[in-house]
Write a protein that holds these residues in place. Structure first.
Motif, mmCIF file in Angstrom:
data_model
loop_
_atom_site.group_PDB
_atom_site.id
_atom_site.type_symbol
_atom_site.label_atom_id
_atom_site.label_comp_id
_atom_site.label_asym_id
_atom_site.label_seq_id
_atom_site.Cartn_x
_atom_site.Cartn_y
_atom_site.Cartn_z
ATOM 1 N N GLY A 141 0.808 -1.209 0.000
ATOM 2 C CA GLY A 141 0.000 0.000 0.000
ATOM 3 C C GLY A 141 0.845 1.265 0.000
ATOM 4 N N PHE A 142 0.164 2.390 -0.014
ATOM 5 C CA PHE A 142 0.803 3.696 -0.014
ATOM 6 C C PHE A 142 1.691 3.833 1.216
ATOM 7 N N PHE A 143 2.872 4.357 1.050
ATOM 8 C CA PHE A 143 3.889 4.556 2.081
ATOM 9 C C PHE A 143 4.549 3.254 2.538
ATOM 10 N N GLY A 144 4.205 2.129 1.923
ATOM 11 C CA GLY A 144 4.821 0.860 2.279
ATOM 12 C C GLY A 144 5.939 0.508 1.312
ATOM 13 N N ASP A 145 6.405 -0.713 1.407
ATOM 14 C CA ASP A 145 7.336 -1.277 0.448
ATOM 15 C C ASP A 145 7.191 -2.793 0.511
ATOM 16 N N ARG A 146 8.014 -3.518 -0.233
ATOM 17 C CA ARG A 146 7.842 -4.969 -0.311
ATOM 18 C C ARG A 146 8.041 -5.659 1.037
ATOM 19 N N THR A 147 8.738 -5.033 1.977
ATOM 20 C CA THR A 147 8.962 -5.654 3.283
ATOM 21 C C THR A 147 7.709 -5.666 4.150
ATOM 22 N N THR A 148 6.708 -4.886 3.775
ATOM 23 C CA THR A 148 5.443 -4.844 4.502
ATOM 24 C C THR A 148 4.861 -6.246 4.643
ATOM 25 N N TRP A 149 4.954 -7.019 3.572
ATOM 26 C CA TRP A 149 4.363 -8.370 3.568
ATOM 27 C C TRP A 149 5.106 -9.307 4.521
ATOM 28 N N ARG A 150 6.400 -9.135 4.611
ATOM 29 C CA ARG A 150 7.197 -9.982 5.514
ATOM 30 C C ARG A 150 6.871 -9.651 6.971
ATOM 31 N N SER A 151 6.870 -8.366 7.296
ATOM 32 C CA SER A 151 6.636 -7.969 8.683
ATOM 33 C C SER A 151 5.208 -8.285 9.140
ATOM 34 N N ALA A 152 4.284 -8.373 8.204
ATOM 35 C CA ALA A 152 2.900 -8.714 8.556
ATOM 36 C C ALA A 152 2.666 -10.225 8.629
ATOM 37 N N GLY A 153 3.702 -11.018 8.309
ATOM 38 C CA GLY A 153 3.598 -12.467 8.422
ATOM 39 C C GLY A 153 3.141 -13.202 7.180
#
Length: 113
Positions: A27-39
């Motif tokens: 999403g906006f202001f995120g990056d590809r690592t967002t998915w990792r940190s969210a599990g």
């Protein structure tokens, strides 16, 4: 990994796992690592080949100053360039609400997608 989008913008991405290709768009202001940190990466990598993309202007991808560089069709070109680089002709997508319009448009633009 990285690929060059249709207008010369560097797009950074990574792949994790094996199986059915699943493109995850942050999403906006995120990056590809967002998915990792969210599990999500841990939960899905055993059954899917995850394609994690930093959208232009986010994470490690280039951030052009021209506002026209952020049109939906440019974002679709970026996603298509990543999929072409990975030789993926069909994939499903998971996206944060902001990225949903890019993904929907992309699947309409990819032959046999």
């Amino acid at each position: 990994m990285q690929v060059t989008g249709g207008d010369g913008v560097k797009i950074v991405f990574e792949t994790v796992g094996n199986g059915l290709p699943l493109v995850l768009l942050h999403g906006f202001f995120g990056d590809r690592t967002t998915w990792r940190s969210a599990g999500y990466v841990d939960a899905l990598a055993s059954s899917h080949r995850l394609v994690l993309i930093d959208a232009r202007g986010h994470g490690g991808s280039d951030a052009p100053h021209d506002v026209d560089s952020y049109r939906i069709d440019r974002q679709v070109e970026d996603i298509t360039a990543v999929l072409d680089e990975l030789n993926i002709s069909r994939a499903v997508s998971g996206e944060h609400r902001w990225a949903a319009s890019s993904a929907s448009t992309c699947w309409l633009a990819i032959p046999n997608g």
